[in-house]
Write an enzyme that holds these catalytic residues in place. Structure first.
Site, PDB file in Angstrom:
ATOM      1  N   TYR A  55       0.874  -1.186   0.000  1.00 47.91           N
ATOM      2  CA  TYR A  55       0.000   0.000   0.000  1.00 47.91           C
ATOM      3  C   TYR A  55       0.907   1.231   0.000  1.00 47.91           C
ATOM      4  O   TYR A  55       1.437   1.645   1.023  1.00 47.91           O
ATOM      5  CB  TYR A  55      -0.932   0.027   1.219  1.00 47.91           C
ATOM      6  N   SER A 206     -13.763  -5.303   1.922  1.00 48.29           N
ATOM      7  CA  SER A 206     -14.683  -4.489   1.107  1.00 48.29           C
ATOM      8  C   SER A 206     -16.157  -4.795   1.413  1.00 48.29           C
ATOM      9  O   SER A 206     -16.950  -5.052   0.504  1.00 48.29           O
ATOM     10  CB  SER A 206     -14.402  -4.657  -0.386  1.00 48.29           C
ATOM     11  N   GLY A 211     -17.316   1.259  -0.887  1.00 42.84           N
ATOM     12  CA  GLY A 211     -18.015   2.508  -0.569  1.00 42.84           C
ATOM     13  C   GLY A 211     -19.369   2.643  -1.233  1.00 42.84           C
ATOM     14  O   GLY A 211     -20.206   3.437  -0.801  1.00 42.84           O
ATOM     15  N   SER A 214     -22.568   2.294   0.824  1.00 45.10           N
ATOM     16  CA  SER A 214     -22.820   3.304   1.862  1.00 45.10           C
ATOM     17  C   SER A 214     -23.911   4.279   1.458  1.00 45.10           C
ATOM     18  O   SER A 214     -24.505   4.948   2.295  1.00 45.10           O
ATOM     19  CB  SER A 214     -21.539   4.107   2.151  1.00 45.10           C
TER      20      SER A 214
HETATM   21  N1  LIG Z   1      -6.930  -8.909   0.391  1.00 44.87           N
HETATM   22  C1  LIG Z   1      -7.198  -8.072  -0.589  1.00 44.87           C
HETATM   23  O1  LIG Z   1      -6.946  -8.364  -1.758  1.00 44.87           O
HETATM   24  C2  LIG Z   1      -7.861  -6.762  -0.299  1.00 44.87           C
HETATM   25  C3  LIG Z   1      -8.405  -6.020  -1.335  1.00 44.87           C
HETATM   26  C4  LIG Z   1      -9.036  -4.822  -1.033  1.00 44.87           C
HETATM   27  C5  LIG Z   1      -9.090  -4.379   0.279  1.00 44.87           C
HETATM   28  N2  LIG Z   1      -8.518  -5.112   1.274  1.00 44.87           N
HETATM   29  C6  LIG Z   1      -8.543  -4.662   2.674  1.00 44.87           C
HETATM   30  O2  LIG Z   1      -9.893  -4.492   3.070  1.00 44.87           O
HETATM   31  C7  LIG Z   1     -10.103  -3.179   3.585  1.00 44.87           C
HETATM   32  C8  LIG Z   1     -11.516  -2.730   3.310  1.00 44.87           C
HETATM   33  O3  LIG Z   1     -11.797  -2.756   1.942  1.00 44.87           O
HETATM   34  P1  LIG Z   1     -12.151  -1.420   1.136  1.00 44.87           P
HETATM   35  O4  LIG Z   1     -11.478  -0.280   1.785  1.00 44.87           O
HETATM   36  O5  LIG Z   1     -11.938  -1.740  -0.276  1.00 44.87           O
HETATM   37  O6  LIG Z   1     -13.684  -1.373   1.188  1.00 44.87           O
HETATM   38  P2  LIG Z   1     -14.980  -0.858   1.888  1.00 44.87           P
HETATM   39  O7  LIG Z   1     -14.864  -0.900   3.336  1.00 44.87           O
HETATM   40  O8  LIG Z   1     -16.018  -1.666   1.213  1.00 44.87           O
HETATM   41  O9  LIG Z   1     -15.079   0.645   1.344  1.00 44.87           O
HETATM   42  C9  LIG Z   1     -14.194   1.657   1.665  1.00 44.87           C
HETATM   43  C10 LIG Z   1     -14.775   2.937   1.104  1.00 44.87           C
HETATM   44  O10 LIG Z   1     -16.003   3.223   1.764  1.00 44.87           O
HETATM   45  C11 LIG Z   1     -15.965   4.477   2.379  1.00 44.87           C
HETATM   46  N3  LIG Z   1     -16.665   4.344   3.673  1.00 44.87           N
HETATM   47  C12 LIG Z   1     -16.282   3.595   4.728  1.00 44.87           C
HETATM   48  N4  LIG Z   1     -17.180   3.709   5.730  1.00 44.87           N
HETATM   49  C13 LIG Z   1     -18.133   4.551   5.287  1.00 44.87           C
HETATM   50  C14 LIG Z   1     -19.318   5.067   5.865  1.00 44.87           C
HETATM   51  N5  LIG Z   1     -19.713   4.716   7.086  1.00 44.87           N
HETATM   52  N6  LIG Z   1     -20.067   5.933   5.120  1.00 44.87           N
HETATM   53  C15 LIG Z   1     -19.698   6.279   3.866  1.00 44.87           C
HETATM   54  N7  LIG Z   1     -18.588   5.804   3.254  1.00 44.87           N
HETATM   55  C16 LIG Z   1     -17.808   4.955   3.968  1.00 44.87           C
HETATM   56  C17 LIG Z   1     -14.513   4.838   2.536  1.00 44.87           C
HETATM   57  O11 LIG Z   1     -14.406   6.230   2.512  1.00 44.87           O
HETATM   58  P3  LIG Z   1     -13.096   7.045   2.984  1.00 44.87           P
HETATM   59  O12 LIG Z   1     -11.956   6.401   2.234  1.00 44.87           O
HETATM   60  O13 LIG Z   1     -13.387   8.416   2.527  1.00 44.87           O
HETATM   61  O14 LIG Z   1     -12.956   6.908   4.430  1.00 44.87           O
HETATM   62  C18 LIG Z   1     -13.895   4.152   1.318  1.00 44.87           C
HETATM   63  O15 LIG Z   1     -14.005   4.978   0.192  1.00 44.87           O
HETATM   64  C19 LIG Z   1      -9.006  -2.352   2.903  1.00 44.87           C
HETATM   65  O16 LIG Z   1      -8.758  -1.161   3.618  1.00 44.87           O
HETATM   66  C20 LIG Z   1      -7.859  -3.326   2.902  1.00 44.87           C
HETATM   67  O17 LIG Z   1      -7.212  -3.314   4.168  1.00 44.87           O
HETATM   68  C21 LIG Z   1      -7.924  -6.311   1.000  1.00 44.87           C
END
Ligand SMILES: NC(=O)c1ccc[n+]([C@@H]2O[C@H](COP(=O)([O-])OP(=O)(O)OC[C@H]3O[C@@H](n4cnc5c(N)ncnc54)[C@H](OP(=O)(O)O)[C@@H]3O)[C@@H](O)[C@H]2O)c1
Length: 329
Positions: A55, A206, A211, A214
């Site tokens: 990252y 995710s 997002g 949301s």
């Molecule tokens: N193993 C893998 O291949 C893999 C792949 C992808 C992700 N991941 C991990 O999984 C974690 C979570 O996945 P993700 O970040 O893709 O997905 P997510 O949690 O589905 O979505 C994150 C997005 O949603 C927004 N958000 C979060 N809470 C919110 C709320 N209460 N209201 C409105 N918007 C909200 C965030 O905004 P802001 O950014 O503005 O806060 C961000 O843009 C990542 O951070 C990473 O650590 C792993």
């Protein structure tokens, strides 16, 4: 709320914090606000912090090191490795080759320890299955790191059922990190039953479909980052998915919660062996997401959600084709 990660694994927060967005995955980020968000998660007792060495090539781990300074014992560090991400044209992310060769792993973990300013990692996970390295060799190297006390538990990410079985035959696997949400349910057919049989916990990433669930992303113009290249956020798919979001908003209003909380509560309601890591770089969203623990979905609630939002209803794959090719399917 804490849950056991895998049958013989550690107790961790059922709602962790995904830190990826703090290093530019979803638009601009502010380091001070990101560090404050991680600190707030720890203060609220939510110890599971998910990061990766790729990252922004270590930037994310360095942020975490600042947030956990003097309180390492309060954090459960989940670190992924073995994938290469680079900025591509027009805000895209280019995914490079996967490398989980033992030599690479042994080297990468030392740099992660240095950036995190710690002498152990709680959960260490190859982010993808390397098509050129037998999974047994990768897990063998990880097992040596457990023996040496460098890492405590071994995870897998985006692995198919057959790979998970081979890996678990070498060393106990604590968790599988994979996308799982109301809109990403492929794992229910084979992967989820397999990890349940083997006593492996699920780290659902995710949960908000990056997002979209949301309800905060209302028009294509709201998007100004890498997500413009993701099929669910493009053209007709995006418009159809926004219509589904309206239905989620209605369900959430009926439950007296926000759409994000409904989406997170749905994931947690799929089993006691599941934890989830919604990603955010803002304290406001973190607190909202953590409060999903208080949303109780009854059997009837889950049935009505299923009737309105059955598996497979979303339009578009969860990754662009280039990224889909790196999944172990
Ligand atoms: N193993 C893998 O291949 C893999 C792949 C992808 C992700 N991941 C991990 O999984 C974690 C979570 O996945 P993700 O970040 O893709 O997905 P997510 O949690 O589905 O979505 C994150 C997005 O949603 C927004 N958000 C979060 N809470 C919110 C709320 N209460 N209201 C409105 N918007 C909200 C965030 O905004 P802001 O950014 O503005 O806060 C961000 O843009 C990542 O951070 C990473 O650590 C792993």
């Amino acid at each position: 709320m804490n849950r056991k990660l895998g049958t013989n694994g550690p107790l961790v927060s059922a709602i962790g914090l995904g830190c990826m967005g703090m290093s530019g995955a979803y638009g601009q980020s502010d380091d001070a606000a990101s560090i404050a968000t991680i600190e707030r998660a720890l203060d609220l007792g939510h110890n599971f912090l998910d990061t990766a060495d790729y990252y922004r090539t270590g930037h994310n781990e360095e942020l975490i090191s600042q947030a956990i300074k003097g309180k390492r014992d309060k954090a459960f560090l989940s670190v992924k490795t073995g994938l290469f991400l680079a900025p591509g044209p027009n805000k895209s992310m280019a995914v490079g080759p996967v490398n989980t060769h033992p030599d690479y792993i042994r080297n990468a973990v030392l740099y992660s320890l240095q950036r995190l300013k710690t002498d152990y990692i709680d959960l260490y996970t190859p982010a993808r299955v390397d098509p050129n390295v037998p999974i047994e060799d990768t897990v063998g190297a990880l097992s040596d790191l457990v023996q040496k006390g460098v890492i405590r538990y071994i995870g897998l990410s985006e692995a198919a059922a057959a790979t998970i079985r081979k890996a678990a035959a070498v060393h106990p696997i604590t968790s599988l990190q994979i996308e799982y949400s109301l809109w990403s349910r492929d794992i229910e057919a084979e992967v989820l039953p397999t990890i349940r049989e083997l006593g492996i916990g699920l780290v659902a990433y995710s949960p908000l479909s990056r997002g979209l669930l949301s309800g905060e992303i209302r028009t294509p113009e709201d998007l100004k980052d890498n997500r413009i290249h993701m099929p669910r956020f493009q053209g007709e798919n995006f418009l159809k998915n926004l219509e589904l979001v309206e239905k989620i908003k209605t369900l959430a209003t009926e439950k007296g919660c926000t759409p994000s909380q409904l989406a997170i509560a749905w994931v947690l309601a799929q089993g006691e062996d599941i934890i989830t890591i919604p990603g955010t770089k803002r304290i406001k969203y973190l607190e909202e997401n953590i409060a999903s623990e208080n949303v109780q979905l009854s059997r009837e609630d889950l049935q009505s959600i299923e009737a309105i939002m059955p598996a497979g209803i979303v339009s578009g794959t969860r990754y662009p084709e280039m990224f889909m090719n790196h999944l172990n399917r």
